[in-house]
Design an enzyme around this catalytic site. Structure first.
Site, PDB file in Angstrom:
ATOM      1  N   GLY A  14       3.018  -7.506   2.003  1.00  0.00           N
ATOM      2  CA  GLY A  14       1.840  -6.731   1.101  1.00  0.00           C
ATOM      3  C   GLY A  14       2.756  -5.534   0.440  1.00  0.00           C
ATOM      4  CG  ASP A  15       1.649  -2.051   0.266  1.00  0.00           C
ATOM      5  OD1 ASP A  15       0.632  -2.454  -0.251  1.00  0.00           O
ATOM      6  OD2 ASP A  15       1.823  -1.777   1.302  1.00  0.00           O
ATOM      7  CE  LYS A  18      -0.816  -7.951  -3.146  1.00  0.00           C
ATOM      8  NZ  LYS A  18       0.231  -7.025  -2.350  1.00  0.00           N
ATOM      9  N   GLY A  19      -0.099  -5.515  -8.102  1.00  0.00           N
ATOM     10  CA  GLY A  19      -0.868  -4.760  -9.063  1.00  0.00           C
ATOM     11  C   GLY A  19      -0.245  -4.558 -10.233  1.00  0.00           C
ATOM     12  CB  ALA A  41      -6.187  -4.663  -1.640  1.00  0.00           C
ATOM     13  N   GLY A  42      -4.471  -1.913  -1.673  1.00  0.00           N
ATOM     14  CA  GLY A  42      -4.189  -0.736  -2.599  1.00  0.00           C
ATOM     15  C   GLY A  42      -3.256  -1.233  -3.780  1.00  0.00           C
ATOM     16  CG  HIS A  43      -3.462  -4.453  -5.427  1.00  0.00           C
ATOM     17  ND1 HIS A  43      -4.416  -5.609  -6.018  1.00  0.00           N
ATOM     18  CD2 HIS A  43      -3.094  -4.502  -4.253  1.00  0.00           C
ATOM     19  CE1 HIS A  43      -3.925  -6.297  -4.792  1.00  0.00           C
ATOM     20  NE2 HIS A  43      -3.394  -5.885  -3.666  1.00  0.00           N
ATOM     21  CD  GLN A 230      -5.085  -7.756   2.202  1.00  0.00           C
ATOM     22  OE1 GLN A 230      -5.628  -8.854   1.811  1.00  0.00           O
ATOM     23  NE2 GLN A 230      -5.439  -6.736   1.827  1.00  0.00           N
ATOM     24  CB  THR A 306      -5.135   1.717   1.315  1.00  0.00           C
ATOM     25  OG1 THR A 306      -5.167   0.642   0.234  1.00  0.00           O
ATOM     26  CG2 THR A 306      -6.391   1.280   2.085  1.00  0.00           C
ATOM     27  N   GLY A 308      -2.083   5.857   3.088  1.00  0.00           N
ATOM     28  CA  GLY A 308      -0.907   6.959   2.894  1.00  0.00           C
ATOM     29  C   GLY A 308      -0.018   7.017   4.122  1.00  0.00           C
ATOM     30  N   PRO A 310       3.243   5.964   6.273  1.00  0.00           N
ATOM     31  CG  PRO A 310       4.682   7.125   7.539  1.00  0.00           C
ATOM     32  CD  PRO A 310       3.269   7.055   7.232  1.00  0.00           C
ATOM     33  CB  VAL A 420      13.914  -1.879 -14.051  1.00  0.00           C
ATOM     34  CG1 VAL A 420      14.781  -3.190 -13.771  1.00  0.00           C
ATOM     35  CG2 VAL A 420      13.037  -1.802 -15.527  1.00  0.00           C
TER      36      VAL A 420
HETATM   37  P1  GDP Z   1       0.556  -3.978  -4.096  1.00  0.00           P
HETATM   38  O1  GDP Z   1      -0.555  -3.696  -3.201  1.00  0.00           O
HETATM   39  O2  GDP Z   1       1.467  -5.129  -4.280  1.00  0.00           O
HETATM   40  O3  GDP Z   1      -0.081  -4.073  -5.652  1.00  0.00           O
HETATM   41  O4  GDP Z   1       1.798  -2.810  -4.503  1.00  0.00           O
HETATM   42  P2  GDP Z   1       1.141  -1.134  -4.173  1.00  0.00           P
HETATM   43  O5  GDP Z   1       0.676  -0.623  -5.366  1.00  0.00           O
HETATM   44  O6  GDP Z   1       0.630  -1.006  -2.838  1.00  0.00           O
HETATM   45  O7  GDP Z   1       2.831  -0.729  -3.823  1.00  0.00           O
HETATM   46  C1  GDP Z   1       3.823  -0.963  -4.981  1.00  0.00           C
HETATM   47  C2  GDP Z   1       4.471   0.626  -5.241  1.00  0.00           C
HETATM   48  O8  GDP Z   1       5.618   0.194  -5.887  1.00  0.00           O
HETATM   49  C3  GDP Z   1       3.564   1.216  -6.080  1.00  0.00           C
HETATM   50  O9  GDP Z   1       3.617   2.685  -6.166  1.00  0.00           O
HETATM   51  C4  GDP Z   1       4.181   0.890  -7.628  1.00  0.00           C
HETATM   52  O10 GDP Z   1       3.743   1.916  -8.474  1.00  0.00           O
HETATM   53  C5  GDP Z   1       5.520   0.909  -7.196  1.00  0.00           C
HETATM   54  N1  GDP Z   1       6.259  -0.392  -8.122  1.00  0.00           N
HETATM   55  C6  GDP Z   1       5.819  -1.461  -8.639  1.00  0.00           C
HETATM   56  N2  GDP Z   1       6.763  -1.893  -9.155  1.00  0.00           N
HETATM   57  C7  GDP Z   1       7.853  -1.197  -9.290  1.00  0.00           C
HETATM   58  C8  GDP Z   1       9.202  -1.245  -9.651  1.00  0.00           C
HETATM   59  O11 GDP Z   1       9.588  -2.287 -10.291  1.00  0.00           O
HETATM   60  N3  GDP Z   1       9.818  -0.050  -9.586  1.00  0.00           N
HETATM   61  C9  GDP Z   1       9.532   0.841  -9.122  1.00  0.00           C
HETATM   62  N4  GDP Z   1      10.331   2.096  -8.721  1.00  0.00           N
HETATM   63  N5  GDP Z   1       8.368   1.220  -8.502  1.00  0.00           N
HETATM   64  C10 GDP Z   1       7.440   0.060  -8.633  1.00  0.00           C
HETATM   65  P1  IMO Z   2      -2.071  -4.666  -0.448  1.00  0.00           P
HETATM   66  O1  IMO Z   2      -2.908  -5.880  -1.133  1.00  0.00           O
HETATM   67  C1  IMO Z   2       0.063  -3.888   3.097  1.00  0.00           C
HETATM   68  C2  IMO Z   2      -2.031  -4.503   7.076  1.00  0.00           C
HETATM   69  C3  IMO Z   2      -2.531  -3.532   7.752  1.00  0.00           C
HETATM   70  C4  IMO Z   2      -2.327  -4.171   9.041  1.00  0.00           C
HETATM   71  C5  IMO Z   2      -2.773  -5.440   8.764  1.00  0.00           C
HETATM   72  C6  IMO Z   2      -4.370  -5.704   9.210  1.00  0.00           C
HETATM   73  O2  IMO Z   2      -2.091  -3.385  -0.907  1.00  0.00           O
HETATM   74  O3  IMO Z   2      -0.663  -5.213  -0.467  1.00  0.00           O
HETATM   75  P2  IMO Z   2      -6.571  -4.806   7.990  1.00  0.00           P
HETATM   76  O4  IMO Z   2      -7.085  -3.470   7.695  1.00  0.00           O
HETATM   77  O5  IMO Z   2      -6.414  -5.944   6.862  1.00  0.00           O
HETATM   78  O6  IMO Z   2      -7.454  -5.737   9.171  1.00  0.00           O
HETATM   79  O7  IMO Z   2      -5.239  -4.868   8.555  1.00  0.00           O
HETATM   80  O8  IMO Z   2      -2.489  -5.624   7.507  1.00  0.00           O
HETATM   81  N1  IMO Z   2      -2.673  -4.576   5.555  1.00  0.00           N
HETATM   82  C7  IMO Z   2      -1.849  -4.371   4.542  1.00  0.00           C
HETATM   83  N2  IMO Z   2      -0.518  -3.905   4.303  1.00  0.00           N
HETATM   84  N3  IMO Z   2      -0.464  -4.011   2.120  1.00  0.00           N
HETATM   85  C8  IMO Z   2      -1.950  -4.221   2.255  1.00  0.00           C
HETATM   86  O9  IMO Z   2      -2.577  -4.714   1.059  1.00  0.00           O
HETATM   87  C9  IMO Z   2      -2.555  -4.416   3.544  1.00  0.00           C
HETATM   88  N4  IMO Z   2      -3.839  -4.589   3.740  1.00  0.00           N
HETATM   89  C10 IMO Z   2      -3.620  -4.800   5.069  1.00  0.00           C
HETATM   90  O10 IMO Z   2      -1.459  -2.430   7.583  1.00  0.00           O
HETATM   91  O11 IMO Z   2      -1.018  -4.204   9.679  1.00  0.00           O
HETATM   92 MG    MG Z   3      -0.624  -2.206  -1.683  1.00  0.00          MG
END
Ligand code: GDP
Ligand code: IMO
Ligand code: MG
Length: 432
Positions: A14-15, A18-19, A41-43, A230, A306, A308, A310, A420
């Site tokens: 995850g993270d 994707k967003g 999710a947090g995109h 995820q 989502t 906060g 670490p 980048v």
């Molecule tokens: P998602 O859940 O897969 O959509 O990803 P998140 O938004 O939770 O986490 C990705 C984090 O990395 C966000 O803070 C984005 O703004 C940041 N991000 C995405 N692509 C890049 C990149 O290429 N470089 C940097 N420095 N940050 C990025």
């Molecule tokens: P995005 O879409 C990263 C993790 C939680 C936990 C496990 C189960 O932003 O990538 P849940 O609340 O789904 O039952 O938690 O999955 N988790 C994520 N980790 N990015 C996410 O979403 C996540 N959604 C759930 O931290 O370990």
């Molecule tokens: Mg996320």
């Protein structure tokens, strides 16, 4: 037309970004579909310096004239939905973007969130079950009700009679659990009923037939993009069970959660970070709890979008990535956050595991075995240049190009896009 229907999935925990990749691709796409997960999710999407975080709504909401679909496979928290729709800037009406919610999507009720928290606490105190570290968004308990065939669906909450019957059954069941198992106060039926009807009134104009929307869009030649939440290693079947989420995050989930037969998909894109992160509990072979992990967290801003929390950080894991290629059938990788690796003193990639004295490059689909995996690393020459202004592959420093090429060669999947920086424009299209 080529690549009319594309699936985009997270290839790690995850993270992966994707967003931001969906936002980039949505420029060429008519319909964006969320097919699983919920407000866990947090995109993050950054456009002209402004940050938007989508929890439930598809990340294509910022483009004019799009159709954004919340598919039947999503579990929808109405409070989050309402606040996200109200907070949209620009508003979908002003730019002619339409939001359609499948009537079959299940509703996350307040008791699901409560049960999520209680179950997590019970696991923490238990000697036999480990805590999962959920986001507390009620995801697991809501999917339990769905598969137990007692869930309340989006179409139900604007029908007072149907809602009353379904809610009564749920309140009775949940009260037994809350009172007898957890010693909590019982739920108030009337209060929940009124709340749900109010959500139903707000949501009614958005409820539609997602199957028709997607089918007619494809027939009229529009491109459709399925947006995974995820990631592969959090998938309920293919992830590090039980340290997973409760839905099918892999590309196969698009079919059931987004309502489209497998033969209609043209391309599957996996999004991977240039290193690895994980939030919550569970095995993470390349996790670095020392200076490198701290350095990646600070440089990458690795704090949950989502909760906060670490994020745990470590080197890129090719073993996990090859597994994601296999279980999703990836055609292409979008590699994000390459810029975060600039200026490191050392650069490593895990290419195999040592498990119980034996070397393997196969990702074990067992948390217990993965927990014992020791990463085997290959070392790469780092680069010191700031690469955030690069817009062509050839502009990247030699060592960064070698790193990208190594990932391509070892996974057998071409890298079509490189991030980048977090902004829409901070993108290198390699061979898209
Ligand atoms: P998602 O859940 O897969 O959509 O990803 P998140 O938004 O939770 O986490 C990705 C984090 O990395 C966000 O803070 C984005 O703004 C940041 N991000 C995405 N692509 C890049 C990149 O290429 N470089 C940097 N420095 N940050 C990025
Ligand atoms: P995005 O879409 C990263 C993790 C939680 C936990 C496990 C189960 O932003 O990538 P849940 O609340 O789904 O039952 O938690 O999955 N988790 C994520 N980790 N990015 C996410 O979403 C996540 N959604 C759930 O931290 O370990
Ligand atoms: Mg996320």
């Amino acid at each position: 037309m080529k690549n009319v229907v594309q699936a985009l999935v997270g290839a790690q925990w995850g993270d992966e970004g994707k967003g931001r990749v969906v936002d980039v691709l949505a420029k060429e796409v008519g319909v964006v579909v969320r097919y699983q997960g919920g407000a866990n999710a947090g995109h993050t999407v950054i456009v002209e310096g402004k940050k938007h975080v989508f929890h439930l709504l598809p990340s294509g909401m910022l483009y004019p004239g799009r159709v954004c679909v919340i598919g039947n496979g999503v579990v929808l928290d109405p409070e989050q939905f309402i606040s996200e729709v109200k907070g949209l800037d620009p508003s979908p009406e002003s730019i002619g973007t339409r939001l359609v919610v499948s009537g079959s999507a299940h509703i996350v009720m307040p008791y699901h969130k409560k049960l999520d928290a209680l179950s997590e606490n019970a696991r923490k105190d238990s000697s036999s079950a480990a805590a999962i570290g959920t986001t507390g968004r009620g995801i697991g308990p809501c999917y339990v009700d769905k598969y137990n065939r007692i869930g309340i669906r989006a179409e139900d909450i604007s029908d007072p009679d149907l809602l009353a019957a379904k809610l009564r059954m749920n309140v009775e069941e949940k009260n037994t659990i809350l009172v007898k198992l957890y010693g909590e106060k019982p739920l108030d039926f009337d209060e929940l009923f009124e709340k749900a009807l109010e959500w139903g009134r707000f949501m009614k104009p958005y409820i539609g037939d997602s199957t028709m929307e997607i089918d007619s869009a494809i027939r009229s030649g529009k491109r459709v993009l399925f947006e995974g939440a995820q990631g592969t290693l959090l998938d309920v079947d293919h992830g590090t069970y039980p340290f997973v989420t409760s839905s099918s995050c892999v590309a196969g989930g698009c079919g059931t959660g987004g309502t489209l037969g497998p033969g209609r998909f043209d391309r599957v894109i996996g999004v991977a970070k240039a290193y690895c992160t994980r939030v919550g509990e569970g095995p993470f072979p390349t996790e670095d709890k020392g200076e490198t992990g701290r350095r990646l967290r600070d440089a990458g801003g690795e704090f949950g979008a989502t909760t906060g929390r670490p994020r745990r950080c470590g080197w890129l894991d090719i073993v996990g990535l090859k597994y994601a290629v296999r279980v999703n059938g990836l055609d292409m990788t979008a590699l994000t956050k390459l810029d975060v690796l600039s200026g490191l003193d050392e650069l490593k990639v895990c290419t195999a595991y040592e498990i119980g004295g034996r070397r393997t490059d196969n990702f074990p689909n067992s948390a217990a075995i993965l927990d014992r995996a020791e990463p085997v690393y290959e070392t790469f020459k780092p680069w010191s240049e700031d690469i955030s202004a690069c817009r062509n592959f050839g502009e990247l420093p030699r060592n960064a190009r070698d790193y990208v090429r190594f990932i391509e060669e070892s996974t057998g999947v071409r890298i079509g896009l490189i991030g980048v920086g977090p902004g829409r424009e901070d993108t290198i299209f390699v061979d898209f």
